[in-house]
Design a protein around this motif. Structure first.
Motif, PDB file in Angstrom:
ATOM      1  N   ARG A  66      21.895  12.931  13.765  1.00 20.44           N
ATOM      2  CA  ARG A  66      22.771  14.073  14.072  1.00 20.44           C
ATOM      3  C   ARG A  66      22.357  14.734  15.379  1.00 20.44           C
ATOM      4  NH1 ARG A  66      22.636  17.422   8.528  1.00 20.44           N
ATOM      5  NH2 ARG A  66      23.703  19.009   9.811  1.00 20.44           N
ATOM      6  N   ALA A  68      16.227  10.956   4.900  1.00 17.30           N
ATOM      7  CA  ALA A  68      16.600  12.305   5.337  1.00 17.30           C
ATOM      8  C   ALA A  68      16.241  12.520   6.801  1.00 17.30           C
ATOM      9  CB  ALA A  68      15.919  13.353   4.458  1.00 17.30           C
ATOM     10  N   SER A  95      18.625  10.632   9.049  1.00 14.74           N
ATOM     11  CA  SER A  95      19.943  11.274   9.071  1.00 14.74           C
ATOM     12  C   SER A  95      19.960  12.471  10.021  1.00 14.74           C
ATOM     13  CB  SER A  95      20.319  11.729   7.657  1.00 14.74           C
ATOM     14  OG  SER A  95      21.544  12.446   7.680  1.00 14.74           O
ATOM     15  N   ILE A  96      18.942  13.320   9.913  1.00 14.54           N
ATOM     16  CA  ILE A  96      18.874  14.494  10.790  1.00 14.54           C
ATOM     17  C   ILE A  96      18.687  14.074  12.240  1.00 14.54           C
ATOM     18  CG2 ILE A  96      17.504  16.538  11.380  1.00 14.54           C
ATOM     19  CD1 ILE A  96      16.923  16.842   8.376  1.00 14.54           C
ATOM     20  N   TRP A  97      17.824  13.076  12.461  1.00 13.63           N
ATOM     21  CA  TRP A  97      17.597  12.624  13.830  1.00 13.63           C
ATOM     22  C   TRP A  97      18.876  12.081  14.447  1.00 13.63           C
ATOM     23  CZ3 TRP A  97      14.505  13.574  17.594  1.00 13.63           C
ATOM     24  CH2 TRP A  97      14.493  12.745  18.717  1.00 13.63           C
ATOM     25  N   SER A 113      15.222  22.971  10.262  1.00 15.29           N
ATOM     26  CA  SER A 113      14.825  24.199   9.595  1.00 15.29           C
ATOM     27  C   SER A 113      14.304  25.190  10.633  1.00 15.29           C
ATOM     28  CB  SER A 113      13.735  23.917   8.572  1.00 15.29           C
ATOM     29  OG  SER A 113      12.545  23.469   9.228  1.00 15.29           O
ATOM     30  N   LEU A 136       9.627  14.893   5.130  1.00 15.73           N
ATOM     31  CA  LEU A 136      10.958  14.473   4.700  1.00 15.73           C
ATOM     32  C   LEU A 136      10.916  13.002   4.315  1.00 15.73           C
ATOM     33  CD1 LEU A 136      13.256  16.046   7.468  1.00 15.73           C
ATOM     34  CD2 LEU A 136      12.899  16.916   5.152  1.00 15.73           C
ATOM     35  N   LYS A 164      19.988  24.583  13.870  1.00 16.36           N
ATOM     36  CA  LYS A 164      20.067  24.659  12.411  1.00 16.36           C
ATOM     37  C   LYS A 164      21.279  23.893  11.896  1.00 16.36           C
ATOM     38  CE  LYS A 164      20.433  27.958   8.579  1.00 16.36           C
ATOM     39  NZ  LYS A 164      20.544  29.396   8.204  1.00 16.36           N
ATOM     40  N   SER A 165      22.374  23.975  12.617  1.00 18.48           N
ATOM     41  CA  SER A 165      23.600  23.301  12.187  1.00 18.48           C
ATOM     42  C   SER A 165      23.457  21.779  12.187  1.00 18.48           C
ATOM     43  CB  SER A 165      24.774  23.708  13.083  1.00 18.48           C
ATOM     44  OG  SER A 165      24.637  23.148  14.389  1.00 18.48           O
ATOM     45  N   GLN A 166      22.463  21.264  12.920  1.00 22.32           N
ATOM     46  CA  GLN A 166      22.222  19.819  12.961  1.00 22.32           C
ATOM     47  C   GLN A 166      21.097  19.411  11.996  1.00 22.32           C
ATOM     48  OE1 GLN A 166      24.360  17.989  14.453  1.00 22.32           O
ATOM     49  NE2 GLN A 166      25.383  19.774  15.364  1.00 22.32           N
ATOM     50  N   GLY A 167      20.617  20.365  11.212  1.00 22.21           N
ATOM     51  CA  GLY A 167      19.667  20.010  10.165  1.00 22.21           C
ATOM     52  C   GLY A 167      18.235  20.472  10.371  1.00 22.21           C
TER      53      GLY A 167
END
Length: 210
Positions: free
Chosen positions: A68, A61, A64-66, A94, A57, A89-92
């Motif tokens: 969240r 990106a 941002s996911i971390w 896969s 990533l 999954k809802s927090q990013g």
């Protein structure tokens, strides 16, 4: 067997001085880039989980996911165990990253014990986790456990930096690079840090491996 570490910039400087005596070609690199930053981190479960999240990533990106995951309180083994795949999954995360993180939880690594284990034993322990390759394990050795003789021959920046340093016609293979730099031991962490900085100057950017 004693475990050699680099705890601070003074010890890094001592390692660089010893490396220069072994490999004088580093002299011009050191003159150009100076003493690199050690970029140590606290290590542990969160550090490895964050490395997994960031794989393949962009920096933005991954950050941002971390964030969240942090905001959702999903960065501890207990929280991951209790969370459903859908929640992750809802927090990013896969499907693949979720599998990786759950493997990290299931292996229940004793991170304190890693501090006293030889480098190769640490690598063996970490790479038993799905989603952790040798490169990630070596980054953990260097930046979390502060080990003094780590040289990631699979790292692109190190291969390019070494190619220029050694005057090679093309980028060396990992096997070639290992053979060419074996005599830099036991100061290969200093070599790694210098080559990352050198690569950054060659590309006119900061090379951050982790």
């Amino acid at each position: 067997m004693s475990i050699r570490t680099i705890e601070n910039s003074q010890e890094l400087q001592e390692n660089i001085t010893a490396l220069l005596a072994i490999e004088p070609k580093f002299a011009s690199v050191y003159e150009q880039v100076g003493t690199p930053s050690l970029r140590h981190n606290a290590g542990g479960f969160e550090q490895l989980m964050r490395a997994m999240v960031g794989q393949q990533l962009s920096v933005a990106a991954a950050a941002s996911i971390w964030q969240r995951l942090v905001d959702a309180g999903l960065t501890t083994p207990q929280a991951i165990r209790q969370a459903t795949d859908e929640t992750l999954k809802s927090q990013g995360l896969s499907k693949q990253k979720t599998r990786y993180v759950r493997s990290l939880v299931d292996h229940d690594i004793d991170f304190t014990t890693l501090e006293t284990m030889p480098d190769e034993d640490v690598i063996k322990t970490l790479t038993a986790v799905t989603g952790i390759g040798r490169w990630t394990a070596e980054m953990y050795l260097l930046f979390s456990l502060k080990r003094a003789d780590v040289f990631a021959v699979d790292d692109l920046a190190i291969k390019v930096g070494a190619m220029h340093l050694l005057g090679l016609a093309e980028r060396p293979t990992p096997k070639q690079l290992k053979n060419l730099t074996q005599h830099w031991s036991p100061y290969r962490s200093a070599a790694s840090l210098l080559l990352w900085s050198y690569y950054g100057s060659l590309r006119n950017k900061t090379a951050v491996p982790l």
